[in-house]
Design a protein around this motif. Structure first.
Motif, PDB file in Angstrom:
ATOM      1  N   LEU A   1       4.577   8.746   7.630  1.00  0.00           N
ATOM      2  CA  LEU A   1       4.558   7.377   7.432  1.00  0.00           C
ATOM      3  C   LEU A   1       4.264   6.533   8.463  1.00  0.00           C
ATOM      4  O   LEU A   1       3.413   5.557   8.193  1.00  0.00           O
TER       5      LEU A   1
ATOM      6  N   VAL B   1       1.252   4.172  -2.932  1.00  0.00           N
ATOM      7  CA  VAL B   1       0.934   5.625  -2.696  1.00  0.00           C
ATOM      8  C   VAL B   1       2.025   6.217  -2.924  1.00  0.00           C
ATOM      9  O   VAL B   1       1.902   7.495  -3.619  1.00  0.00           O
ATOM     10  N   GLN B   2       3.159   5.945  -2.800  1.00  0.00           N
ATOM     11  CA  GLN B   2       4.452   6.581  -3.133  1.00  0.00           C
ATOM     12  C   GLN B   2       4.503   6.631  -4.758  1.00  0.00           C
ATOM     13  O   GLN B   2       5.366   7.403  -5.469  1.00  0.00           O
TER      14      GLN B   2
ATOM     15  N   LEU C   1      -3.242   1.800   8.574  1.00  0.00           N
ATOM     16  CA  LEU C   1      -3.359   0.610   7.948  1.00  0.00           C
ATOM     17  C   LEU C   1      -3.411  -0.500   8.712  1.00  0.00           C
ATOM     18  O   LEU C   1      -4.254  -1.466   8.379  1.00  0.00           O
TER      19      LEU C   1
ATOM     20  N   VAL D   1       0.977  -1.166  -0.095  1.00  0.00           N
ATOM     21  CA  VAL D   1       0.136  -0.044   0.015  1.00  0.00           C
ATOM     22  C   VAL D   1       0.825   1.179  -0.095  1.00  0.00           C
ATOM     23  O   VAL D   1       0.666   2.374  -0.730  1.00  0.00           O
ATOM     24  N   ILE D   2       1.952   1.126   0.910  1.00  0.00           N
ATOM     25  CA  ILE D   2       2.955   2.224   0.995  1.00  0.00           C
ATOM     26  C   ILE D   2       3.188   2.537  -0.382  1.00  0.00           C
ATOM     27  O   ILE D   2       3.713   3.643  -0.856  1.00  0.00           O
TER      28      ILE D   2
ATOM     29  N   PHE E   1       0.399   6.406   9.011  1.00  0.00           N
ATOM     30  CA  PHE E   1      -0.185   5.858   7.930  1.00  0.00           C
ATOM     31  C   PHE E   1       0.001   4.277   8.039  1.00  0.00           C
ATOM     32  O   PHE E   1      -1.037   3.675   8.155  1.00  0.00           O
TER      33      PHE E   1
END
Lengths: 401, 259
Positions: free
Chosen positions: B165, A300-301, B172, A296-297, B168
């Motif tokens: 981060l 997003v990036q 999640l 997910v990260i 976030f």
């Protein structure tokens, strides 16, 4: 080089103010916007379009599965594939794919794909997908189980095709005392498997291990597509072999007209309809636990490399998201991209959003007469190496041997 | 008040637990936002030693592929109680954690002491189905969780964009853990309603009058299903009552636990 035509079968009749009024074309986009009377003509045109590809010189056609949205009106791609099987003689029918975790039992996929393969005389390409994140809302499947279900469903389908039945399959999610599908697939040991991916290393490794094709999805800029292609090839090397060109693909939008200016003029309005209405929600409707937190990260990036970040033609051209122009331009750009990527499959999205029939057909005619034969000549003979035999690897939990 | 943070192991998987305050232990089972050392949990530390575990899969505790039902989490909770010598402990359960407390108590009533359930998940009224939670759209989530969705508190816990981060990742992680257990059947167990008659200990049911996730009508459904319960509606509070109105919630709970 193999040339495929990919079609989403989108809904083209959303109202002009749709994007202002609604935050998504997915999940909760009211189905009052669907007009079955218009749908009748639309489906038949879309099916005609794909059926015509064989005569136009394509090697195959691609359909895929989507649920409860205006983005793609093929909740059952296997139904469309069945119609295409009956209307073609040589073309490959690539169903990319069936969303395995969304089936009550994936045994149904093993059966239907085997039917398509037998009836078509071995022309099926079997695609497996996890299903889109929003579709876990639409089918109310717990998204935290998506990957584990996919892995187990894959194991069930491949075993159903290759192990002598009847046998028992007792996984975590799917329990069958008798796996014994009639028919079995014509292609042995089973049809080629294609898996579309959005860049997670887990999916690449999954495909590389089993000698499946890892298909890039469109909508990312070319640099990202290239990076993903290179990562997949690395994974194949790690598995001790060099990827076959047909284990990867360039999946890209293509539009041709007499001149570059005319091509963009015809392509842009339906494309922006697609981008502004139909793609709306595709990445912001997240379902919890659908992918790993790392993925997910990463996503997003990567969002600036996604087509939703594009505002105008300049953005599309700079990112090499699409190939649009005169026959000469399209031929030259496609050749460049295919060489840079080193792939053996071109999956072309030739229809976007609310593109009408004359606009679509004029591009297809030009592509078939002016571009395709020249690309074939240029890339002919690339596929000499035999396509790798699949390896059976089963990794799901609690699966009885 | 800064809590002590302890790490323990359940079935070989790491679990973190915060502990703070003074007096007899009080187990606090957190809601879907995760274990937050603020609001009600902190306020209750004035009269009791608050024990706030991070439930399996929420930030601070390992995600478990092998746990996927509230029954699994109830067994996990029993293991926690045994390990910490908390048999018979009084419990405050908020939302998701309230549901968990009811799942444990309906199976093994003696495992827990008194129960204060703060807007628990667990039941479903066809006349007032639960609102949106896992759609994860901040603009829809704030009104579902907070009585005042425009408040600084609501924006701090459910920002449009996370500020770091780490934040976030934590978001999640908590979303995934909540969905793991509560996605389907959505925020409830259809078998729980008839099992609640087994919960014989005194129960206090607290509900925010402006709860839009589970409307205050649920308070009466819980009261009626439990043999020894009373319900109390807190005005000017949404689902996250313990964050929005910790003072009246804490006073009601302290009165209930004392008598």
């Amino acid at each position: 080089m193999k040339f495929f035509h990919f079609h989403l079968m989108p809904w083209p009749h959303l109202p002009a103010d749709f994007a202002e009024k609604h935050d998504s074309a997915w999940v909760w986009c009211p189905n009052g916007y669907y007009d079955p009377a218009r749908g009748h003509g639309l489906y038949n045109w879309y099916i005609d379009s794909l059926a015509a590809c064989e005569a136009l010189g394509f090697d195959g056609v691609c359909v895929n599965e989507h649920h409860q949205n205006a983005y793609g009106n093929m909740p059952s791609p296997n139904l469309i594939a069945a119609m295409l099987v009956a209307r073609t003689q040589r073309a490959k029918i690539a169903v990319i794919g069936n969303a395995l975790p969304l089936y009550g039992t994936p045994l149904r996929v093993a059966e239907e794909f085997a039917m398509l393969d037998v009836i078509s005389g071995g022309r099926l390409i079997a695609g497996f997908v996890v299903g889109g994140s929003p579709e876990y809302h639409s089918y109310n499947i717990n998204p935290t189980t998506a990957r584990a279900r996919f892995s187990e469903a894959h194991d069930l389908v491949i075993q159903a095709w290759t192990r002598p039945g009847p046998f028992e399959f007792y996984g975590k999610y799917y329990h069958h005392r008798y796996v014994n599908p009639w028919p079995r697939p014509l292609q042995q040991p089973h049809p080629r498997v294609w898996i579309p991916g959005v860049g997670s290393s887990e999916t690449m490794e999954f495909c590389a291990k089993r000698r499946y094709a890892y298909m890039s999805i469109p909508f990312f800029d070319f640099e990202t597509v290239k990076r993903m292609g290179a990562l997949f090839k690395e994974q194949c090397e790690k598995q001790g072999y060099t990827a076959h060109p047909e284990q990867t693909s360039l999946n890209i939008g293509v539009y041709v007209a007499e001149t570059d200016a005319k091509a963009w003029e015809r392509f842009e309005p339906p494309f922006w309809y697609f981008q502004r209405n139909l793609l709306k929600g595709i990445i912001d409707i997240n379902t919890p636990g659908y992918t790993s937190i790392k993925s997910v990260i990463g996503m997003v990036q990567n969002v600036n490399h996604f087509v939703l970040a594009c505002q105008d033609r300049g953005d599309l051209e700079r990112g090499r998201f699409m190939v649009v122009g005169s026959p000469a331009t399209v031929r030259q750009q496609l050749a460049e991209l295919l060489r840079e990527l080193g792939t053996g499959n071109l999956l072309m999205s030739c229809h976007y959003g609310n593109m009408d029939r004359p606009t679509y057909e004029s591009s297809m005619r030009l592509f078939a007469s002016e571009v395709l034969p020249k690309l074939r000549a240029e890339f002919g003979g690339d596929d000499a190496r035999p396509y790798p035999e699949p390896r059976q690897v089963f990794e799901s939990q609690e699966v009885a041997a | 008040m800064t809590p002590d943070v302890e790490t323990l192991s359940i079935d070989g998987h790491e679990v973190s637990l915060r502990r703070g305050g003074a007096g007899a232990p009080l187990l606090v089972l957190h809601d879907v936002l995760g274990p937050l050392w603020e609001g009600l949990a902190v306020r209750l530390g004035r009269s009791r030693t608050v024990v706030l575990p991070s439930l399996a899969g929420f930030p601070g505790s390992a995600y478990r592929e092998d746990l996927d039902t509230m029954e699994d989490l109830a067994f996990w909770t029993l293991a926690l109680l045994e390990q910490r010598g908390l048999h018979g402990v009084d419990v405050v359960g908020e939302g998701f954690g309230g549901w968990l407390a009811a799942e444990v108590a309906s199976r093994w009533p003696a495992a827990l002491g008194k129960l204060a359930l703060v807007a628990p998940f667990g039941l479903r009224l066809a006349s007032a189905p639960p609102g949106p939670l896992f759609e994860l759209r901040p603009a829809a989530l704030r009104p579902a969780l907070f009585g005042d969705p425009g408040s600084e508190l609501a924006f701090r816990h459910v920002p449009d964009m996370p500020s770091s981060l780490e934040e976030f990742e934590a978001r999640l992680t908590a979303d995934r853990a909540g969905a793991r257990f509560a996605w389907d059947p959505y925020l409830h167990n259809p078998k729980l309603a008839r099992r609640l008659r087994r919960v014989r200990q005194p129960v206090l049911v607290l509900w925010g009058a402006a709860d839009r996730l589970l409307p205050a009508a649920y308070a009466e459904a819980w009261r009626a299903a439990l043999p020894d319960a009373r319900a109390c509606i807190v005005p000017e509070a949404g689902h996250a009552l313990g964050l929005e109105r910790p003072e009246p919630a804490a006073r009601a709970i302290e009165d209930f636990l004392r008598t």
